[in-house]
Design a protein around this motif. Structure first.
Motif, PDB file in Angstrom:
ATOM      1  N   ASP A 157       0.311  -1.008   0.408  1.00 61.55           N
ATOM      2  CA  ASP A 157      -0.664   0.238  -0.538  1.00 61.55           C
ATOM      3  C   ASP A 157       0.419   1.359   0.248  1.00 61.55           C
ATOM      4  N   THR A 158       2.393   1.093  -0.457  1.00 56.94           N
ATOM      5  CA  THR A 158       3.292   2.386   0.268  1.00 56.94           C
ATOM      6  C   THR A 158       3.759   1.770  -0.733  1.00 56.94           C
ATOM      7  N   MET A 159       3.982   3.526  -1.612  1.00 57.09           N
ATOM      8  CA  MET A 159       5.485   3.117  -2.629  1.00 57.09           C
ATOM      9  C   MET A 159       6.497   4.509  -2.328  1.00 57.09           C
ATOM     10  N   TYR A 160       7.748   4.364  -2.304  1.00 64.16           N
ATOM     11  CA  TYR A 160       8.582   5.402  -2.441  1.00 64.16           C
ATOM     12  C   TYR A 160       9.516   5.507  -3.290  1.00 64.16           C
ATOM     13  N   TRP A 161       9.998   6.761  -3.259  1.00 63.51           N
ATOM     14  CA  TRP A 161      11.043   7.225  -4.145  1.00 63.51           C
ATOM     15  C   TRP A 161      12.549   7.530  -3.339  1.00 63.51           C
ATOM     16  N   MET A 185      12.602  10.729  -1.031  1.00 65.54           N
ATOM     17  CA  MET A 185      12.307  12.274  -1.508  1.00 65.54           C
ATOM     18  C   MET A 185      10.558  12.875  -1.718  1.00 65.54           C
ATOM     19  N   PHE A 186      10.338  11.361  -2.096  1.00 71.30           N
ATOM     20  CA  PHE A 186       8.799  11.250  -1.965  1.00 71.30           C
ATOM     21  C   PHE A 186       7.922  10.019  -1.139  1.00 71.30           C
ATOM     22  N   SER A 187       7.170   9.867  -1.381  1.00 73.88           N
ATOM     23  CA  SER A 187       5.712   8.443  -0.130  1.00 73.88           C
ATOM     24  C   SER A 187       4.739   8.490  -0.783  1.00 73.88           C
ATOM     25  N   TYR A 188       4.720   7.554  -1.058  1.00 81.01           N
ATOM     26  CA  TYR A 188       2.203   7.462  -1.206  1.00 81.01           C
ATOM     27  C   TYR A 188       1.968   6.437  -0.880  1.00 81.01           C
ATOM     28  N   ASN A 189       1.508   5.856   0.074  1.00 85.57           N
ATOM     29  CA  ASN A 189       0.422   5.516   0.605  1.00 85.57           C
ATOM     30  C   ASN A 189      -0.886   5.585   0.223  1.00 85.57           C
ATOM     31  N   ASN A 190      -1.648   3.881  -0.190  1.00 80.74           N
ATOM     32  CA  ASN A 190      -2.789   4.527  -0.765  1.00 80.74           C
ATOM     33  C   ASN A 190      -3.071   5.263  -1.869  1.00 80.74           C
ATOM     34  N   LYS A 231      -2.458   2.093  -6.806  1.00 79.92           N
ATOM     35  CA  LYS A 231      -1.305   1.708  -5.721  1.00 79.92           C
ATOM     36  C   LYS A 231      -0.470   1.001  -6.339  1.00 79.92           C
ATOM     37  N   ALA A 232      -0.357   0.133  -7.053  1.00 76.72           N
ATOM     38  CA  ALA A 232       0.532  -0.692  -8.127  1.00 76.72           C
ATOM     39  C   ALA A 232       1.356   0.473  -8.663  1.00 76.72           C
ATOM     40  N   HIS A 233       1.666   1.527  -8.572  1.00 78.64           N
ATOM     41  CA  HIS A 233       2.599   2.263  -9.320  1.00 78.64           C
ATOM     42  C   HIS A 233       2.905   3.674  -9.069  1.00 78.64           C
ATOM     43  N   ARG A 283       2.088  -1.800   5.311  1.00 74.06           N
ATOM     44  CA  ARG A 283       2.508  -0.506   6.210  1.00 74.06           C
ATOM     45  C   ARG A 283       1.356  -1.724   6.697  1.00 74.06           C
ATOM     46  N   THR A 284       0.372  -2.585   7.013  1.00 74.38           N
ATOM     47  CA  THR A 284       0.462  -3.122   7.488  1.00 74.38           C
ATOM     48  C   THR A 284       0.622  -4.687   8.624  1.00 74.38           C
ATOM     49  N   SER A 285       1.481  -4.466   7.438  1.00 69.43           N
ATOM     50  CA  SER A 285       1.851  -5.722   7.830  1.00 69.43           C
ATOM     51  C   SER A 285       2.793  -6.113   9.282  1.00 69.43           C
ATOM     52  N   GLY A 286       2.962  -4.744   9.608  1.00 67.01           N
ATOM     53  CA  GLY A 286       4.104  -4.879  10.681  1.00 67.01           C
ATOM     54  C   GLY A 286       5.557  -5.311  10.887  1.00 67.01           C
ATOM     55  N   LYS A 287       6.453  -5.071   9.565  1.00 65.31           N
ATOM     56  CA  LYS A 287       7.196  -5.468   9.059  1.00 65.31           C
ATOM     57  C   LYS A 287       7.965  -4.580   8.487  1.00 65.31           C
ATOM     58  N   ASP A 288       7.313  -3.151   8.036  1.00 65.31           N
ATOM     59  CA  ASP A 288       8.353  -1.791   7.377  1.00 65.31           C
ATOM     60  C   ASP A 288       8.983  -2.538   6.590  1.00 65.31           C
TER      61      ASP A 288
END
Lengths: 109, 114
Positions: free
Chosen positions: B30-34, B46-51, B71-73, B96-101
């Motif tokens: 659910d979360t992606m980053y650059w 730089m950036f992060s998107y959640n949902n 969410k996949a792109h 995020r919800t996996s608890g492992k991060d």
């Protein structure tokens, strides 16, 4: 300010020797700490996390809150351990990771 | 079945051009980053998107604009490229919800601005 410091850019050790990659952090709360590794021509990947308290590929890391350190250790280095290692901090309850500048480990035959 | 993929792998372009880098993850995260990795191997978020919602926007020139169509792109568009933009750009994802991060990284896109 949140910060992760890896003082060594390059660390060279001989095969079979112990290795310690240093990581110090600056964070006022309860951090989550990680070690990521990037082998040659491979992706950056998680090596271990302090919450798990596990040993991966013979590496361990202990969070020392008093010294604000999370050093990565291995008793006997192997040539295949040669890689770039990044220490990372994530503030609890946030999405933000802060990476250190990385340490290149070279294990010499 | 690559988990996090980026295109292109290499990008060479001239100053002043506009370019885009694409990232896709098939992990259901659910979360992606650059991230940007400079010539000294310093890795900076730089950036992060959640949902599909922007949640992290670091001090980055506004010539950089992320876009998350789903969410996949998570794509990164860069306007008016400058020499200092030359770097390796990494996309990553996590759940995020996996608890492992744990962050799963893409192979990187090496951008060279001439």
């Amino acid at each position: 300010a949140q910060r992760v410091t890896q003082p060594e850019k390059l660390l060279s050790v001989f095969k079979g020797a112990p290795v310690e990659l240093k990581c110090n952090y600056s964070y006022s709360g309860s951090p989550e700490l990680f070690w990521y590794v990037q082998y040659s021509r491979q992706r950056l990947q998680l090596l271990l996390r302090h919450i798990s308290r596990e040993s991966i590929k013979g590496f361990t890391a202990d969070l020392n809150k008093g010294e604000t350190s999370f050093h990565l250790k291995k008793p006997f280095a192997q040539e295949e351990d040669s890689a770039m290692y990044y220490c990372a901090l994530k503030a609890s309850g946030t999405y933000k990771y802060i990476f250190g500048t990385g340490t290149r480990l070279k294990v010499l035959a | 079945d690559t988990a996090v993929s980026q295109t292109p792998k290499y990008l060479v372009t001239q100053m002043g051009n506009d370019k885009s880098i694409k990232c896709e993850q098939n992990l259901g995260h659910d979360t992606m980053y650059w991230y940007k990795q400079d010539s000294k191997k310093f890795l900076k978020i730089m950036f992060s998107y959640n949902n599909k919602e922007l949640i992290i926007n670091e001090t980055v020139p506004n010539r950089f604009s992320p876009k998350s169509p789903d969410k996949a792109h998570l794509n990164l568009h860069i306007n008016s490229l400058e020499l200092g933009d030359s770097a390796v750009y990494f996309c990553a994802s996590s759940q995020r919800t996996s608890g492992k991060d744990e962050q799963y990284f893409g192979p990187g896109t090496r951008l060279t601005v001439t």
